[in-house]
Structure formats: structure tokens, C-alpha cells
Design a protein around this motif. Structure first.
Motif, PDB file in Angstrom:
ATOM      1  N   GLU A  83      14.054  -7.486  16.364  1.00 26.54           N
ATOM      2  CA  GLU A  83      13.546  -8.483  15.417  1.00 26.54           C
ATOM      3  C   GLU A  83      13.990  -8.142  13.993  1.00 26.54           C
ATOM      4  OE1 GLU A  83       9.447 -11.107  15.608  1.00 26.54           O
ATOM      5  OE2 GLU A  83       9.305  -8.935  15.774  1.00 26.54           O
ATOM      6  N   PHE A  84      13.929  -6.850  13.651  1.00 27.75           N
ATOM      7  CA  PHE A  84      14.265  -6.414  12.302  1.00 27.75           C
ATOM      8  C   PHE A  84      15.758  -6.572  12.007  1.00 27.75           C
ATOM      9  CE2 PHE A  84      15.266  -3.132   9.087  1.00 27.75           C
ATOM     10  CZ  PHE A  84      14.393  -3.531   8.086  1.00 27.75           C
ATOM     11  N   THR A  85      16.594  -6.326  12.994  1.00 30.37           N
ATOM     12  CA  THR A  85      18.044  -6.397  12.802  1.00 30.37           C
ATOM     13  C   THR A  85      18.611  -7.794  13.007  1.00 30.37           C
ATOM     14  OG1 THR A  85      18.388  -5.711  15.115  1.00 30.37           O
ATOM     15  CG2 THR A  85      18.405  -3.978  13.441  1.00 30.37           C
ATOM     16  N   HIS A  86      17.788  -8.730  13.473  1.00 24.62           N
ATOM     17  CA  HIS A  86      18.260 -10.100  13.691  1.00 24.62           C
ATOM     18  C   HIS A  86      18.605 -10.728  12.335  1.00 24.62           C
ATOM     19  CE1 HIS A  86      18.208 -14.374  14.813  1.00 24.62           C
ATOM     20  NE2 HIS A  86      18.446 -13.957  16.051  1.00 24.62           N
ATOM     21  N   PRO A  87      19.750 -11.401  12.234  1.00 24.57           N
ATOM     22  CA  PRO A  87      20.181 -11.947  10.932  1.00 24.57           C
ATOM     23  C   PRO A  87      19.261 -13.010  10.340  1.00 24.57           C
ATOM     24  CG  PRO A  87      21.561 -12.788  12.716  1.00 24.57           C
ATOM     25  CD  PRO A  87      20.726 -11.693  13.295  1.00 24.57           C
ATOM     26  N   ILE A  88      18.437 -13.636  11.167  1.00 22.49           N
ATOM     27  CA  ILE A  88      17.518 -14.664  10.656  1.00 22.49           C
ATOM     28  C   ILE A  88      16.069 -14.191  10.730  1.00 22.49           C
ATOM     29  CG2 ILE A  88      16.627 -17.000  10.994  1.00 22.49           C
ATOM     30  CD1 ILE A  88      19.394 -17.822  11.973  1.00 22.49           C
ATOM     31  N   THR A  89      15.624 -13.789  11.917  1.00 24.83           N
ATOM     32  CA  THR A  89      14.237 -13.360  12.093  1.00 24.83           C
ATOM     33  C   THR A  89      13.883 -12.170  11.225  1.00 24.83           C
ATOM     34  OG1 THR A  89      14.402 -14.096  14.408  1.00 24.83           O
ATOM     35  CG2 THR A  89      12.508 -12.734  13.819  1.00 24.83           C
ATOM     36  N   GLY A  90      14.853 -11.277  11.016  1.00 27.14           N
ATOM     37  CA  GLY A  90      14.597 -10.081  10.219  1.00 27.14           C
ATOM     38  C   GLY A  90      14.111 -10.371   8.816  1.00 27.14           C
ATOM     39  N   ASN A  91      14.497 -11.508   8.284  1.00 22.15           N
ATOM     40  CA  ASN A  91      14.075 -11.863   6.920  1.00 22.15           C
ATOM     41  C   ASN A  91      12.561 -11.994   6.792  1.00 22.15           C
ATOM     42  OD1 ASN A  91      16.719 -12.278   5.541  1.00 22.15           O
ATOM     43  ND2 ASN A  91      16.978 -13.846   7.107  1.00 22.15           N
ATOM     44  N   PHE A  92      11.898 -12.324   7.899  1.00 15.97           N
ATOM     45  CA  PHE A  92      10.459 -12.549   7.833  1.00 15.97           C
ATOM     46  C   PHE A  92       9.645 -11.260   7.723  1.00 15.97           C
ATOM     47  CE2 PHE A  92      11.882 -16.616   9.590  1.00 15.97           C
ATOM     48  CZ  PHE A  92      11.184 -17.493   8.779  1.00 15.97           C
ATOM     49  N   ALA A 128      11.680  -1.482  -1.600  1.00 18.83           N
ATOM     50  CA  ALA A 128      12.421  -0.789  -0.549  1.00 18.83           C
ATOM     51  C   ALA A 128      13.038  -1.787   0.425  1.00 18.83           C
ATOM     52  CB  ALA A 128      11.495   0.179   0.192  1.00 18.83           C
ATOM     53  N   LEU A 129      12.263  -2.796   0.801  1.00 18.97           N
ATOM     54  CA  LEU A 129      12.761  -3.791   1.751  1.00 18.97           C
ATOM     55  C   LEU A 129      13.895  -4.620   1.156  1.00 18.97           C
ATOM     56  CD1 LEU A 129      12.074  -4.773   4.652  1.00 18.97           C
ATOM     57  CD2 LEU A 129      10.811  -6.639   3.591  1.00 18.97           C
ATOM     58  N   SER A 130      13.777  -4.985  -0.110  1.00 19.61           N
ATOM     59  CA  SER A 130      14.839  -5.766  -0.748  1.00 19.61           C
ATOM     60  C   SER A 130      16.128  -4.945  -0.830  1.00 19.61           C
ATOM     61  CB  SER A 130      14.415  -6.219  -2.146  1.00 19.61           C
ATOM     62  OG  SER A 130      14.207  -5.118  -3.004  1.00 19.61           O
ATOM     63  N   PHE A 131      16.002  -3.645  -1.069  1.00 21.85           N
ATOM     64  CA  PHE A 131      17.174  -2.763  -1.084  1.00 21.85           C
ATOM     65  C   PHE A 131      17.854  -2.759   0.278  1.00 21.85           C
ATOM     66  CE2 PHE A 131      18.997   1.386  -0.070  1.00 21.85           C
ATOM     67  CZ  PHE A 131      19.917   1.539  -1.096  1.00 21.85           C
ATOM     68  N   VAL A 132      17.064  -2.646   1.338  1.00 23.52           N
ATOM     69  CA  VAL A 132      17.609  -2.612   2.698  1.00 23.52           C
ATOM     70  C   VAL A 132      18.345  -3.905   3.023  1.00 23.52           C
ATOM     71  CG1 VAL A 132      17.001  -2.580   5.154  1.00 23.52           C
ATOM     72  CG2 VAL A 132      15.925  -0.966   3.580  1.00 23.52           C
ATOM     73  N   PHE A 133      17.760  -5.039   2.682  1.00 23.98           N
ATOM     74  CA  PHE A 133      18.354  -6.311   3.064  1.00 23.98           C
ATOM     75  C   PHE A 133      19.589  -6.658   2.229  1.00 23.98           C
ATOM     76  CE2 PHE A 133      14.600  -6.854   5.553  1.00 23.98           C
ATOM     77  CZ  PHE A 133      14.966  -7.742   6.560  1.00 23.98           C
ATOM     78  N   VAL A 134      19.561  -6.354   0.955  1.00 22.80           N
ATOM     79  CA  VAL A 134      20.751  -6.609   0.136  1.00 22.80           C
ATOM     80  C   VAL A 134      21.882  -5.685   0.569  1.00 22.80           C
ATOM     81  CG1 VAL A 134      21.717  -6.514  -2.192  1.00 22.80           C
ATOM     82  CG2 VAL A 134      19.450  -7.500  -1.826  1.00 22.80           C
ATOM     83  N   SER A 135      21.567  -4.434   0.880  1.00 19.19           N
ATOM     84  CA  SER A 135      22.579  -3.489   1.360  1.00 19.19           C
ATOM     85  C   SER A 135      23.180  -3.961   2.671  1.00 19.19           C
ATOM     86  CB  SER A 135      21.958  -2.098   1.543  1.00 19.19           C
ATOM     87  OG  SER A 135      21.493  -1.586   0.323  1.00 19.19           O
ATOM     88  N   ARG A 136      22.333  -4.475   3.549  1.00 17.03           N
ATOM     89  CA  ARG A 136      22.812  -4.968   4.842  1.00 17.03           C
ATOM     90  C   ARG A 136      23.768  -6.140   4.663  1.00 17.03           C
ATOM     91  NH1 ARG A 136      18.411  -7.294   8.967  1.00 17.03           N
ATOM     92  NH2 ARG A 136      17.651  -5.135   8.822  1.00 17.03           N
ATOM     93  N   LEU A 137      23.447  -7.026   3.750  1.00 12.11           N
ATOM     94  CA  LEU A 137      24.304  -8.193   3.521  1.00 12.11           C
ATOM     95  C   LEU A 137      25.681  -7.788   3.018  1.00 12.11           C
ATOM     96  CD1 LEU A 137      21.791 -10.715   1.953  1.00 12.11           C
ATOM     97  CD2 LEU A 137      22.978 -10.975   4.126  1.00 12.11           C
ATOM     98  N   LEU A 138      25.733  -6.734   2.203  1.00 10.22           N
ATOM     99  CA  LEU A 138      27.006  -6.311   1.623  1.00 10.22           C
ATOM    100  C   LEU A 138      27.891  -5.556   2.612  1.00 10.22           C
ATOM    101  CD1 LEU A 138      25.826  -5.199  -1.940  1.00 10.22           C
ATOM    102  CD2 LEU A 138      26.864  -7.362  -1.250  1.00 10.22           C
ATOM    103  N   ASN A 139      27.407  -5.393   3.850  1.00  5.84           N
ATOM    104  CA  ASN A 139      28.247  -4.778   4.883  1.00  5.84           C
ATOM    105  C   ASN A 139      29.335  -5.745   5.355  1.00  5.84           C
ATOM    106  OD1 ASN A 139      26.882  -2.338   4.898  1.00  5.84           O
ATOM    107  ND2 ASN A 139      25.410  -3.009   6.449  1.00  5.84           N
ATOM    108  N   GLY A 140      29.133  -7.046   5.088  1.00  2.43           N
ATOM    109  CA  GLY A 140      30.157  -8.040   5.435  1.00  2.43           C
ATOM    110  C   GLY A 140      30.040  -8.567   6.851  1.00  2.43           C
ATOM    111  N   ASN A 141      30.979  -9.474   7.198  1.00  2.00           N
ATOM    112  CA  ASN A 141      31.074 -10.075   8.537  1.00  2.00           C
ATOM    113  C   ASN A 141      29.815 -10.854   8.941  1.00  2.00           C
ATOM    114  OD1 ASN A 141      33.703  -9.075   9.070  1.00  2.00           O
ATOM    115  ND2 ASN A 141      32.820  -7.076   9.624  1.00  2.00           N
ATOM    116  N   HIS A 142      29.207 -11.544   7.986  1.00  2.00           N
ATOM    117  CA  HIS A 142      28.041 -12.366   8.295  1.00  2.00           C
ATOM    118  C   HIS A 142      28.469 -13.820   8.497  1.00  2.00           C
ATOM    119  CE1 HIS A 142      25.021  -9.265   7.432  1.00  2.00           C
ATOM    120  NE2 HIS A 142      25.823  -8.888   6.440  1.00  2.00           N
TER     121      HIS A 142
END
Length: 327
Positions: A83-92, A128-142
Motif C-alpha cells: 500500500e505504501f509503495t503503490h504510486p497512487i494509494t501510497g499518497n493517502f 518526514a513523509l513529504s521528504f520520502v514522497f518527494v524523494s521517491r518521485l525524483l527517482n524517475g520512470n513514473h
């Protein structure tokens, strides 16, 4: 094997492994309703009974959901990870930290010290959560199709730090609130552009995600609340945020509230943006002192109250008939 079977056996209302994280949005919506009615008591002189009752309900639901989701984490860690790693559900997952921040405002009205402690916890978790999600987005290939309104939740959450803590007495709170407004404001603006591009150039949102379109008003109405709480005044920039959010809500209202869209936990995604709009409308109406804006704030508050009541009743219905927690 028998032990595993016993753990995985579903009850009559379903299994905890299917508890959706987006249900924490209900805490946000009900907390926002409580705060809105508190503002209404200042503008209309209404009783604080609804404020107190909805505040208690929000706290109880948060405790129940927290126990449930921690149990899910312990028993089915792979489900939580997925759920946490899902590109959509994880946002919740952002709804959890925002709920903590909003609860700090509710509880702070009764115990200032408790509200401050909860705000600090919510602030650390949100950043902390915003750091994790912004970092994840910058990994690319979304995938561009994954740029959905729910993407705003973990980012807009940082603005809620200033919403709940705009008047915190700590000497460091001023800079933390400024940091949160900077992160939330700039990143939300980028995300909003990406989401608009996805909605314009790609296929329409799936029915299950359609209610979450209302989240698009959150950066503007939450931004209005965070900015005015931080500045302790309402200026033309704040007015622009409020009016655009109101306009966008009217546009999206007719796209979201349709009988053809099936009910599910995702519908709670409409509650907290509407609560932000209601609080902003009440605050702005008190500032402008215009009969039209007072009428608009009353209409939005009534609409929010009806929506939250309907969502609560329908959620209880699908919980006890076994549809909420089934695979």
C-alpha cells in the motif's frame, strides 16, 4: 499452518488486512467539520455542541483506525508495504499525519499543552513523509497517468503544519511554519500543474478515483488558512487563494457528485478539502463582513455537514455488511 489459517480467517465484517489507509481521511473531514462549526459559532453565534461532538467522534475514529492499522502492519506487513509503495494509494498515508495535525487543533482548545505536543508529533511526521514522497518521485520512470489529485495529499500536508501551528509559542515555530509553507506551496503548485496536464491530455479518472478530484481545491483553501494563520492577517494574496479554490470547487462539484459513481472509502477524499473550504469561507466572511460571503459560508458549511453525515452513515453501512473490509 492452523495458526496461520486462524489469523487469516475473516470475520463477518471482513479482515483487518483489507483496512484501507485512505479511511484516515474521515478523521480529517470530521476534524475539519468540528473546526468549521467552531468558526461558525463566532460568525453566527451557534452552539458549540456540534463542535464538541464531532471533535470527540474524530478522536475516537482516529484511535480505532490507528489500532486497526497497526494490527494490519503487525499481522500483514506485506500488505502495508504494498500500500505504501503503490504510486497512487501510497499518497493517502499523508492523511494520517494531517489527521494528527488537525487533532492537535481540536485538542488544543481543551488542553493547550496536549495540543502542542500532538502538533510537534504531527509536524515531524508530516515533514518526514513529504521528504520520502518527494524523494521517491525524483527517482524517475513514473507513469504520467499516476499524476492524480491524491498526489497532493502528502505535500499539502506540510501546509497544515502552519494551519494548526500558526500561533505556536515556541521560538522555533515561526521558521518551521515558514518552512512548511515553502515546501507545501511550491511543490503543490508543481504537482497541481502535472495533475491538470494529466486530466486534460489523458483518459478520464477511473470511477473509484473521481471523488478525489475535489482534493485539487486543497492547496488553495489550506494555503489560505496556513498563510493567514502565519501572517495573522488577510491580504489580497490570501483572497486570491480563497476565490480560486471556491471557483474550482464549483467546477468540480458537478463532475464528482454523481449517482453513477459507486460509493467506497475513497469518497472520504471529498470531506477534508470541503472542510478546508468551509473554514476558509467562514474566516473570510468574518473579515469582509459581506452578506453574500456570509451566505456562501453558511451554504458551504451546511453542504459539508450533510456530506460528512452521509459519508459516515454509508461507511458504517458497508462496514457492517462486510463490503468495506473484504478483498
Amino acid at each position: 499452518m492452523q495458526t496461520m489459517t486462524a489469523v487469516q480467517k475473516q470475520s463477518s465484517i471482513g479482515s483487518i488486512q483489507f483496512l484501507p489507509v485512505n479511511l484516515f481521511a474521515s478523521v480529517m473531514g470530521i476534524s475539519g467539520l468540528s473546526l468549521a462549526w467552531r468558526e461558525a459559532s463566532k460568525l453566527f453565534g451557534t452552539s458549540t455542541v456540534i463542535t464538541d461532538i464531532s471533535g470527540i467522534v474524530a478522536v475516537v475514529i482516529f484511535i480505532a483506525l490507528s489500532i486497526g492499522y497497526i494490527s494490519k502492519w503487525v499481522l500483514y506487513p506485506q500488505k502495508v508495504k504494498a500500500e505504501f509503495t503503490h504510486p497512487i494509494t501510497g499518497n493517502f498515508f499523508g492523511t494520517i499525519t494531517i489527521a494528527i495535525l488537525l487533532l492537535s487543533s481540536l485538542i488544543g482548545n481543551y488542553s493547550q499543552i496536549s495540543g502542542q505536543v500532538i502538533w510537534i508529533i504531527g509536524t515531524v511526521a508530516t515533514l518526514a513523509l513529504s521528504f520520502v514522497f518527494v524523494s521517491r518521485l525524483l527517482n524517475g520512470n513514473h507513469e504520467p497517468a499516476n499524476a492524480v489529485p491524491a498526489s497532493l495529499v502528502p505535500v499539502v500536508g506540510t501546509i497544515d503544519i502552519a494551519v494548526a501551528g500558526g500561533t505556536m509559542p515556541f521560538p522555533w515555530a515561526h521558521e518551521i511554519n515558514l518552512l512548511s509553507l515553502a515546501i507545501g506551496g511550491i511543490v503543490a503548485l508543481v504537482f497541481f500543474t502535472l495533475i491538470l496536464s494529466r486530466l486534460i491530455h489523458h483518459a478520464p479518472m477511473p470511477a473509484g478515483l473521481t471523488p478525489s478530484m475535489i482534493i485539487m481545491i486543497a492547496p488553495f483553501e489550506v494555503g489560505f488558512l496556513g498563510y493567514t494563520n502565519f501572517e495573522q492577517r488577510i491580504d489580497p494574496f490570501a483572497s486570491i487563494l480563497f476565490y480560486f479554490g471556491l471557483f474550482l470547487f464549483i467546477v468540480l462539484f458537478f463532475k464528482v457528485f454523481k449517482k453513477s459513481i459507486p460509493f467506497g472509502a475513497s469518497w472520504w477524499g471529498v470531506s477534508f478539502p470541503m472542510a478546508a473550504l468551509s473554514n476558509a469561507a467562514l474566516k473570510y466572511a468574518m473579515f469582509v463582513d459581506s452578506w453574500l460571503l456570509i451566505a456562501i459560508s453558511a451554504i458551504v458549511l451546511a453542504l459539508l455537514s450533510i456530506v460528512v453525515a452521509v459519508l459516515f452513515i454509508r461507511t458504517m453501512n458497508i462496514l457492517f455488511n462486510g463490503n468495506l473490509l473484504k478483498g
